[in-house]
Structure formats: structure tokens, C-alpha cells
Write an enzyme that holds these catalytic residues in place. Sequence first.
Site, PDB file in Angstrom:
ATOM      1  N   CYS A  32      -9.461  -2.937 -11.491  1.00 31.07           N
ATOM      2  CA  CYS A  32      -8.906  -1.955 -10.564  1.00 31.07           C
ATOM      3  C   CYS A  32      -7.538  -2.372 -10.032  1.00 31.07           C
ATOM      4  CB  CYS A  32      -9.873  -1.705  -9.407  1.00 31.07           C
ATOM      5  SG  CYS A  32     -10.203  -3.204  -8.474  1.00 31.07           S
ATOM      6  N   GLU A  68     -10.525 -11.761  -8.108  1.00 31.20           N
ATOM      7  CA  GLU A  68      -9.120 -11.775  -7.716  1.00 31.20           C
ATOM      8  C   GLU A  68      -8.668 -13.122  -7.154  1.00 31.20           C
ATOM      9  OE1 GLU A  68      -8.263  -8.687  -4.846  1.00 31.20           O
ATOM     10  OE2 GLU A  68     -10.059  -9.115  -3.679  1.00 31.20           O
ATOM     11  N   ASP A 102      -3.970  -9.260  -6.718  1.00 27.76           N
ATOM     12  CA  ASP A 102      -4.142 -10.547  -6.056  1.00 27.76           C
ATOM     13  C   ASP A 102      -4.307 -11.672  -7.063  1.00 27.76           C
ATOM     14  OD1 ASP A 102      -3.887 -10.259  -3.238  1.00 27.76           O
ATOM     15  OD2 ASP A 102      -5.678  -9.001  -3.281  1.00 27.76           O
ATOM     16  N   HIS A 150       0.800  -1.222   0.000  1.00 27.03           N
ATOM     17  CA  HIS A 150       0.000   0.000   0.000  1.00 27.03           C
ATOM     18  C   HIS A 150       0.836   1.277   0.000  1.00 27.03           C
ATOM     19  CE1 HIS A 150      -3.097  -2.971   0.362  1.00 27.03           C
ATOM     20  NE2 HIS A 150      -3.827  -2.079  -0.276  1.00 27.03           N
TER      21      HIS A 150
HETATM   22  C1  PEP Z   1      -6.083  -6.174  -6.364  1.00 31.98           C
HETATM   23  O1  PEP Z   1      -5.884  -7.170  -5.667  1.00 31.98           O
HETATM   24  O2  PEP Z   1      -5.795  -6.093  -7.581  1.00 31.98           O
HETATM   25  C2  PEP Z   1      -6.670  -4.963  -5.768  1.00 31.98           C
HETATM   26  C3  PEP Z   1      -7.027  -3.944  -6.511  1.00 31.98           C
HETATM   27  O3  PEP Z   1      -6.818  -4.921  -4.411  1.00 31.98           O
HETATM   28  P1  PEP Z   1      -5.642  -4.724  -3.329  1.00 31.98           P
HETATM   29  O4  PEP Z   1      -4.408  -4.285  -4.065  1.00 31.98           O
HETATM   30  O5  PEP Z   1      -6.119  -3.691  -2.368  1.00 31.98           O
HETATM   31  O6  PEP Z   1      -5.539  -6.087  -2.745  1.00 31.98           O
HETATM   32 MG    MG Z   2      -6.839  -7.455  -3.774  1.00 31.20          MG
END
Ligand code: PEP
Ligand code: MG
Length: 665
Positions: free
Chosen positions: A617, A546, A570, A305
Amino acid sequence: MERSTIVRVQEGLHARPATRFVRLAKGFESDVEIVKGGKAVSAKSSVKLMLLGVKENDEVTIRANGADAIEAVEALIAYLENPRSGVEEGAAGQEAPADASSAPPQPPAAAPVAADVHGGLRGVAASAGFGLGPVFAHFPPQIVPRNETLTGDQIGAEKERFEQAVRRLQEKLDRSLGAGDMQASDRGIVTALRDIASDEALREGTLEAIDGGFDAVSAVIAASSRLAADFRNLDDAYMSARAEDLEAIARQICLTLLGQEEAKLDDIAEGAILVAEDIGAWDLARAPLKRLGGVVCGHGGATSHVAIIARTHGIPAVLGLGDGVHALRDAAEAAVDGSTGFVFADPDAGTRTRFAAMIRAADSEKEALKAYKDVVPRRADGTVIHVAANLGSLEEIEAAQEAGAMGVGLFRTELLFMRHMHLPSEDMQAETYAALARAFPEHPVIVRTLDIGGDKPIAGVEFPEEENPFLGWRGIRMCLDRPDIFKVQLRALLRAAVHGNLRVMLPMVSAVEEVRRTRALIDECAAELAAEGVAHADFPLGVMIETPAAVFGAAALAKEVAFFSVGTNDLTQYVMAADRLNPAVAALNDAAHPAVMAAIEQAAQAAVAAGIEIGMCGEAAARADLIPEFIRMGLTELSMSPASIQAVKKQLQALFEGEKAPPSR
Ligand code: PEP
Ligand code: MG
């Protein structure tokens, strides 16, 4: 004077109700005690009060002694019987207590990928771009107590030194509260810490330890550790978070006693490169991001993050540098290449010139891209491709609007939970989601329900020790097991849906049953809100694709939901069986791998066949090499860090010009 009553405070005397109760008690001169099960504690100490563990429907007695004893007992009894009466409702962000200084939990340490290549160090390329600037080393100071036994004649002075340190700390916190530029949520955190600093329980414990011969720093550590352990022994989510509050304030008192300052990100100079062993996503989010020239960390990976925040703000970042980060700690200057993962400590003249030229070129490219801000990418058949923003906090709305985001394709709600270091209330969440929806009145705003566990646990929820946290109790799995937490978020989302085009999506879905159970909870929440006469509206419900199970089960899922959004971060790690945080397998962690692309295509076919929308996303949504494929598969939304939006709009416009051109003979 004393009176007994049955407590009608829904959550019991935890968190905000406890803070309110203590504030109310402190407003009276009399000594006031609260008694439960034969145990009496001061009503003016939130630490003691919370350790007493007063729950809804418990019988308690309020006992007061002093000039205003009658008024005190009446006011406190009135609060316990009807907590909404007579007590001013705090602003949404002013929840307390909260932890201000400890960083959110971090991903595991990453091994260095390579070192000393071309005179540079190499880590994980986490956010593209070039930075050249002074090093701002962020390594929080260690607390080292003197560990000497005091003699009898030193004890009085040591106690005074402790009292003075608490006073100085409170003055400092008061000054920051009075500064006027603090956000409401931060105010709540600082106010809560201020209260704990002066709490009787910590003070008495510390003074007792000094009486026993401990120096003030050791005494504060001993007293706070004991109280923190008491909180943790209660085995309750809120109480664990209180333990962290105590440790955070104890650290501040110790630093004051030692004449040391907490490393402050506020002092970062314009264009500086932030160098840290480890930095919490929430700490970084609070830093003066506009001033940052780059971020270099020993820990973290490309989809951690911290990387995502850096990309949101267009800050070059190299993470997972391992011990290499110490080579930068004492450097005066650093050059960072966030596209290749190279970092140079005190770069030579040639490297400096090269970086300065690359920065100039990147700046002019950025300027030129602004022309694409208002482009609406439209295919030859009229289909609009939404280029939306991934956001983690309301502070990022401006960057998304400036970039020309067509709504929000992913609002990660985790930061909201990390930020407060305890579970945010329904009101606070409803206000946040409503503000988000209002900020993009013309476009959909997709809020993802809480996705914690794996790499992103939060305080306030006890997570079991897991062998494989990424395959464990996270996302929708944890939420369905904790309806007490999940229903608060669902109620807040239903309330916020009144204010705009809100959609909700579920993370880590691997079974149709998870969607059905969520739907049942949504219906339950809607019925409760209706019975309470609270305004609310339904929202389209979607799932993230995912997990491999969601891909293979996409046809069945498509019958249950309004949309899909592919989470490639993921999905890639699960399809490739390659941990997204482990730099040693970073090469395998590539969404362009044919296996991952085939998985995305299978999900897209299921969505198109069922007539539901599919977007993306994950970080791959901004990859120029893959975008034409995603469009071919039928994706109609790409959501990404705001910093990538204009370049993607430019690419899509050019791609669709090609679609419109008559076929050449
Ligand atoms: C993903 O897993 O692609 C996603 C957008 O969620 P995060 O990165 O928050 O796990
Ligand atoms: Mg994710």
C-alpha cells in the site's frame, strides 16, 4: 434551590458531555451554577465548566436561582446521574467541541530543491500531471492589533464594537449552518465554535481587558491566550484541544473586528492553481478538489499527506518549493508539472502552448484508460491481483468506485482524528468504518489503526518533544501505550466488522510482541462488547511491513497474522536512512533501490512460505517499472491512489496476456 450528587458521566464533563450539559443549562432562564470542591462556576459556560475539571465520581452541587430553578436543578442532576437519559443523542458527526480553523500539524519546512531552472522553479514532484491556470494564493491573513491604550471615553464604544463583532460572527456561522450543504461532521465543528464565541468566560475576560485600556483585538488575544494557557496547564489531551478551539474562535473574532476575511478555499475558480506556504491535509481535503488545477506548496514532500490527497484526486502537485513559493504569490497565472516538479510563474507564450498540449494529451489518455475500469487482472494460474484504493476519508469513496477499485488496501484513519481535532468517539468511528465496508461489499476493506506521531501528530494527544520523531513514539507504539485511545478504535472496528469484509492492519510494527499485545486488547474489547450485548464480529489482523525489523522478523510475524502489506513510503526511508520529507535526500528515497527491493522480496518469501497474503500500500505499488517485480515476488494486492488504478489494471492485463502466451521457440 440546590442539590448535590455524584457524577456518573464516564468521561467526566469533557468534550461532548460538557457541551450537552451547557446546552441543557442554557435551556433554563434561571442563573445556574455548578460547584465542585468549594469552587462555583456558571453552568452556562462550557469554557468555565471544562476548566472546573469535573470527573466521573466527583461530588458536585447544582445551584439555581430563578423562576425555573427547580426544573433546572432536576434536569441537570438527572443528566449527571444518568447521561444517556433525556438528552437527545447527536448524530455521529456532530461531536463537539472541535477546532474548525486551525490546520493540522504540518511536516517540517522543506528546503528548495532548485530554483530558476529554464525560467521555472523546481520543487518536489509530488503528484503527476500538468496544470495551467490562474493562481489562487492561500496565505491566511496576519492579525495585527492596534496596540494603543484606550482613553476612558473610548472604552464603552470599544466594548460595543467587540459585542457587535461576536454577533456578526455568530450570524455568519448560523448562515453557514443553515446553508444545508454542510456535512454532519463539519456542522458539529461549526456549532461548537459558535458556542465558544458566545461563551461567558471569553466575553468577561475580553471586556475586562478593554476596561484596562486594551483595544478590542488585543483584548480578545489576551483573554483567549489566558484561557488557552489555563486549558493547557491541565495537561490533559482533551483540554489541549480546547485551547486550540479557543484560539481558533479568537482568531475569527479578531478578523471580524479588523474587517478581514479568512482565506477561503471555497472561492477557488475552475482550474486554478492553489499556491500556499503550507496547507494542512484536512484543509486540502475540504477544498473543492474537483475544481483544482494544481497545488504548489512551500512545505511538504512526495509522501506527505498533502501529496497523497493530491494523487488520490489526480491533481498535479509540486511541494517543498521553499521560499520559491513567494515568487508565485503575486503571479496571475502558473503552469505546474507535477511529474518533474517544475513550476512557472506567469508562463510565456511558448510555455503556455506546451502545457496546453500536454494537458490535452493527458486528458485523452485519461479518457482511454476508463475502458480498464472493470478489468479483473488474473494471472495465467488463475490468481487474481487486487488493485485496491488507498483512502483517507469517506469523501474519497466515490473516486475509488469510479476508478474501479477492488476494495480498499489502506484506509488511513489519521484524517478522521485530525478532522475533529479531538479524539473521535467509538460510535463515530464505528459508523465510518461500517460505511466504508458497505461501500465495497464484494472486496476486502483494510482499515489501518491509528498511525500518528512522526510527521503526523494530532491534537488531543500530547506528543513528547523528540529528537527523531520518525524513530520515535508513533503508530502501534503510541497506541499500545494509550489503551484508552486504542481500545476505542478496536471496539469500533469490531462493531463495524458486522457490516462487511473488514480487515485491520497495524502500522510501524517492529516486534511480534506488539501483535500479541494488540490481539490481547482485541480479545478484551470483544469480551466487553459481548457482555454489553453489542453486535460485533472478529476480523483478520495483518501488519504493515515498513520497518527493517519487520522485514528481518517477517517469518516470525507471518505466524501471528493473516496478511502483510508493504508500506514502501516508510520502508524506503528506514532502509535508506533518508527522511521521506526532506527534499535534500529525495534522490535516495527511492523504492527501486536494490536494498529496498531485497527487503520487499524477503518479506514476500516469508509470507508465501507461511501461506499468508502479501500486498503493498506504499506509493511504489503504482510504479509501472516495479510492478512486474512485485508480481514475480508473489504480491497479490496493489493498493494505490484511485487516480492510478486504471493505468495499473491496463499494465497488469498486458503483463498477464504475456504469461498466457505459449513460450516461443
Ligand atoms: C507507507 O509507509 O508506505 C504507508 C503506506 O503509510 P504512510 O504513508 O501513511 O506512512
Ligand atoms: Mg507508513
